[in-house]
Design a protein around this motif. Structure first.
Motif, PDB file in Angstrom:
ATOM      1  N   VAL A  29      -9.410 -58.827  26.285  1.00  0.00           N
ATOM      2  CA  VAL A  29      -9.493 -60.174  26.851  1.00  0.00           C
ATOM      3  C   VAL A  29     -10.122 -60.784  25.769  1.00  0.00           C
ATOM      4  CG1 VAL A  29     -10.369 -61.666  28.655  1.00  0.00           C
ATOM      5  CG2 VAL A  29      -9.461 -59.655  28.989  1.00  0.00           C
ATOM      6  N   ASP A  30     -11.009 -60.487  25.356  1.00  0.00           N
ATOM      7  CA  ASP A  30     -12.131 -61.464  24.362  1.00  0.00           C
ATOM      8  C   ASP A  30     -11.032 -61.969  23.057  1.00  0.00           C
ATOM      9  OD1 ASP A  30     -14.289 -61.509  25.786  1.00  0.00           O
ATOM     10  OD2 ASP A  30     -15.093 -59.595  24.778  1.00  0.00           O
ATOM     11  N   GLY A  31     -10.345 -60.764  22.527  1.00  0.00           N
ATOM     12  CA  GLY A  31      -9.335 -61.069  21.503  1.00  0.00           C
ATOM     13  C   GLY A  31      -8.401 -62.185  21.830  1.00  0.00           C
ATOM     14  N   LEU A  32      -7.776 -61.999  23.009  1.00  0.00           N
ATOM     15  CA  LEU A  32      -6.938 -63.053  23.629  1.00  0.00           C
ATOM     16  C   LEU A  32      -7.324 -64.616  23.641  1.00  0.00           C
ATOM     17  CD1 LEU A  32      -4.060 -63.789  24.434  1.00  0.00           C
ATOM     18  CD2 LEU A  32      -4.777 -63.052  26.885  1.00  0.00           C
ATOM     19  N   ARG A  33      -8.789 -64.470  24.095  1.00  0.00           N
ATOM     20  CA  ARG A  33      -9.388 -65.601  24.224  1.00  0.00           C
ATOM     21  C   ARG A  33      -9.640 -66.266  23.007  1.00  0.00           C
ATOM     22  NH1 ARG A  33     -12.764 -67.627  28.885  1.00  0.00           N
ATOM     23  NH2 ARG A  33     -14.277 -69.132  27.872  1.00  0.00           N
ATOM     24  N   ARG A  34     -10.002 -65.559  21.983  1.00  0.00           N
ATOM     25  CA  ARG A  34     -10.364 -66.221  20.698  1.00  0.00           C
ATOM     26  C   ARG A  34      -8.752 -66.711  20.163  1.00  0.00           C
ATOM     27  NH1 ARG A  34     -13.582 -61.607  20.107  1.00  0.00           N
ATOM     28  NH2 ARG A  34     -11.747 -60.366  18.791  1.00  0.00           N
ATOM     29  N   VAL A  35      -7.855 -66.192  20.364  1.00  0.00           N
ATOM     30  CA  VAL A  35      -6.570 -66.747  19.863  1.00  0.00           C
ATOM     31  C   VAL A  35      -6.192 -67.943  20.742  1.00  0.00           C
ATOM     32  CG1 VAL A  35      -4.077 -66.319  19.991  1.00  0.00           C
ATOM     33  CG2 VAL A  35      -5.616 -64.665  19.020  1.00  0.00           C
ATOM     34  N   VAL A  36      -6.311 -67.981  22.240  1.00  0.00           N
ATOM     35  CA  VAL A  36      -5.764 -68.901  22.886  1.00  0.00           C
ATOM     36  C   VAL A  36      -6.907 -70.080  22.923  1.00  0.00           C
ATOM     37  CG1 VAL A  36      -4.864 -69.652  25.139  1.00  0.00           C
ATOM     38  CG2 VAL A  36      -4.247 -67.522  24.205  1.00  0.00           C
ATOM     39  N   ARG A  56      -4.656 -77.944  19.377  1.00  0.00           N
ATOM     40  CA  ARG A  56      -5.553 -77.100  19.155  1.00  0.00           C
ATOM     41  C   ARG A  56      -5.229 -75.336  19.629  1.00  0.00           C
ATOM     42  NH1 ARG A  56      -9.612 -81.209  19.830  1.00  0.00           N
ATOM     43  NH2 ARG A  56      -9.872 -80.531  22.119  1.00  0.00           N
ATOM     44  N   THR A  57      -4.452 -75.736  20.802  1.00  0.00           N
ATOM     45  CA  THR A  57      -4.184 -74.107  21.462  1.00  0.00           C
ATOM     46  C   THR A  57      -3.120 -73.703  20.774  1.00  0.00           C
ATOM     47  OG1 THR A  57      -5.115 -74.846  23.490  1.00  0.00           O
ATOM     48  CG2 THR A  57      -3.295 -73.015  23.506  1.00  0.00           C
ATOM     49  N   ILE A  58      -2.205 -74.604  20.254  1.00  0.00           N
ATOM     50  CA  ILE A  58      -0.849 -73.937  19.362  1.00  0.00           C
ATOM     51  C   ILE A  58      -1.206 -73.570  18.201  1.00  0.00           C
ATOM     52  CG2 ILE A  58       1.219 -74.878  18.545  1.00  0.00           C
ATOM     53  CD1 ILE A  58       1.194 -74.884  21.830  1.00  0.00           C
ATOM     54  N   VAL A  59      -2.076 -74.162  17.379  1.00  0.00           N
ATOM     55  CA  VAL A  59      -2.694 -73.809  16.220  1.00  0.00           C
ATOM     56  C   VAL A  59      -3.251 -72.252  16.271  1.00  0.00           C
ATOM     57  CG1 VAL A  59      -4.603 -74.153  14.524  1.00  0.00           C
ATOM     58  CG2 VAL A  59      -3.247 -75.850  14.995  1.00  0.00           C
ATOM     59  N   GLY A  60      -3.958 -71.766  17.207  1.00  0.00           N
ATOM     60  CA  GLY A  60      -4.471 -70.600  17.372  1.00  0.00           C
ATOM     61  C   GLY A  60      -3.308 -69.523  17.592  1.00  0.00           C
ATOM     62  N   ILE A  61      -2.519 -69.896  18.659  1.00  0.00           N
ATOM     63  CA  ILE A  61      -1.304 -69.178  18.963  1.00  0.00           C
ATOM     64  C   ILE A  61      -0.393 -68.801  17.389  1.00  0.00           C
ATOM     65  CG2 ILE A  61       0.903 -68.860  20.120  1.00  0.00           C
ATOM     66  CD1 ILE A  61      -0.611 -70.620  22.408  1.00  0.00           C
ATOM     67  N   CYS A  62      -0.206 -69.943  17.010  1.00  0.00           N
ATOM     68  CA  CYS A  62       0.704 -69.818  15.591  1.00  0.00           C
ATOM     69  C   CYS A  62      -0.234 -68.842  14.581  1.00  0.00           C
ATOM     70  CB  CYS A  62       1.022 -71.125  15.146  1.00  0.00           C
ATOM     71  SG  CYS A  62       2.313 -72.001  16.204  1.00  0.00           S
ATOM     72  N   ALA A  63      -1.258 -69.133  14.517  1.00  0.00           N
ATOM     73  CA  ALA A  63      -2.134 -68.445  13.374  1.00  0.00           C
ATOM     74  C   ALA A  63      -2.160 -66.859  13.666  1.00  0.00           C
ATOM     75  CB  ALA A  63      -3.642 -69.175  13.289  1.00  0.00           C
ATOM     76  N   ALA A  64      -2.135 -66.518  14.929  1.00  0.00           N
ATOM     77  CA  ALA A  64      -2.114 -65.136  15.480  1.00  0.00           C
ATOM     78  C   ALA A  64      -0.672 -64.597  15.444  1.00  0.00           C
ATOM     79  CB  ALA A  64      -2.751 -65.067  16.638  1.00  0.00           C
ATOM     80  N   ALA A  65       0.130 -65.555  15.115  1.00  0.00           N
ATOM     81  CA  ALA A  65       1.538 -65.034  14.836  1.00  0.00           C
ATOM     82  C   ALA A  65       2.070 -64.692  16.219  1.00  0.00           C
ATOM     83  CB  ALA A  65       1.876 -64.070  13.806  1.00  0.00           C
ATOM     84  N   ALA A  73       7.022 -74.399  14.132  1.00  0.00           N
ATOM     85  CA  ALA A  73       7.427 -75.788  13.369  1.00  0.00           C
ATOM     86  C   ALA A  73       7.862 -76.730  14.442  1.00  0.00           C
ATOM     87  CB  ALA A  73       8.336 -75.392  12.291  1.00  0.00           C
ATOM     88  N   GLN A  74       8.630 -75.899  15.512  1.00  0.00           N
ATOM     89  CA  GLN A  74       8.878 -77.048  16.659  1.00  0.00           C
ATOM     90  C   GLN A  74       8.098 -77.657  17.391  1.00  0.00           C
ATOM     91  OE1 GLN A  74      11.580 -74.801  18.818  1.00  0.00           O
ATOM     92  NE2 GLN A  74      13.039 -74.086  17.286  1.00  0.00           N
ATOM     93  N   HIS A  75       6.867 -77.259  17.203  1.00  0.00           N
ATOM     94  CA  HIS A  75       5.757 -77.939  17.903  1.00  0.00           C
ATOM     95  C   HIS A  75       5.644 -79.355  17.480  1.00  0.00           C
ATOM     96  CE1 HIS A  75       2.653 -78.617  20.616  1.00  0.00           C
ATOM     97  NE2 HIS A  75       1.807 -79.348  19.362  1.00  0.00           N
TER      98      HIS A  75
END
Length: 79
Positions: A29-36, A56-65, A73-75
Motif C-alpha cells: 500500500v505504501d508503494g501504491l500511495r507513493r505512486v498515486v 500531479r497524480t497523472i505524473v506519478g502514475i505515468c512515471a511508474a509506468a 501523452a493523451q492527458h
C-alpha cells in the motif's frame, strides 16, 4: 467536472475493480500511495488548483509506468 478528472477516476475505478476480481494486489500500500499520492483527495476538477492536483497524480502514475507512454501523452490533449 472536467473530462480529465473523469478519466482519472475511471482509471482508479478500473484498478480497484480488477483487484476485486482476483488480480494481484499492489506489492504494498505504501508503494501504491507513493505512486498515486494524495493530491486527488478533494479535487473535483472545478478549479485550476484541482487541475494541478489531477496533473500531479497523472505524473506519478505515468512515471511508474502504470499507463503506457501513449496513454500518458493523451492527458491534457482532450478535455
Amino acid at each position: 467536472m472536467k473530462l480529465a478528472a473523469l478519466r482519472t477516476m475511471s482509471a482508479f475505478a478500473m484498478i480497484f475493480a480488477l483487484q476485486g476480481c482476483g488480480t494481484s494486489a499492489p506489492a504494498s500500500v505504501d508503494g501504491l500511495r507513493r505512486v498515486v499520492g494524495t493530491d486527488l483527495i478533494g479535487a473535483r476538477g472545478a478549479t485550476p488548483e484541482d487541475q494541478r492536483k489531477i496533473d500531479r497524480t497523472i505524473v506519478g502514475i505515468c512515471a511508474a509506468a502504470v499507463w503506457t507512454k501513449a496513454e500518458c501523452a493523451q492527458h491534457g490533449e482532450r478535455g
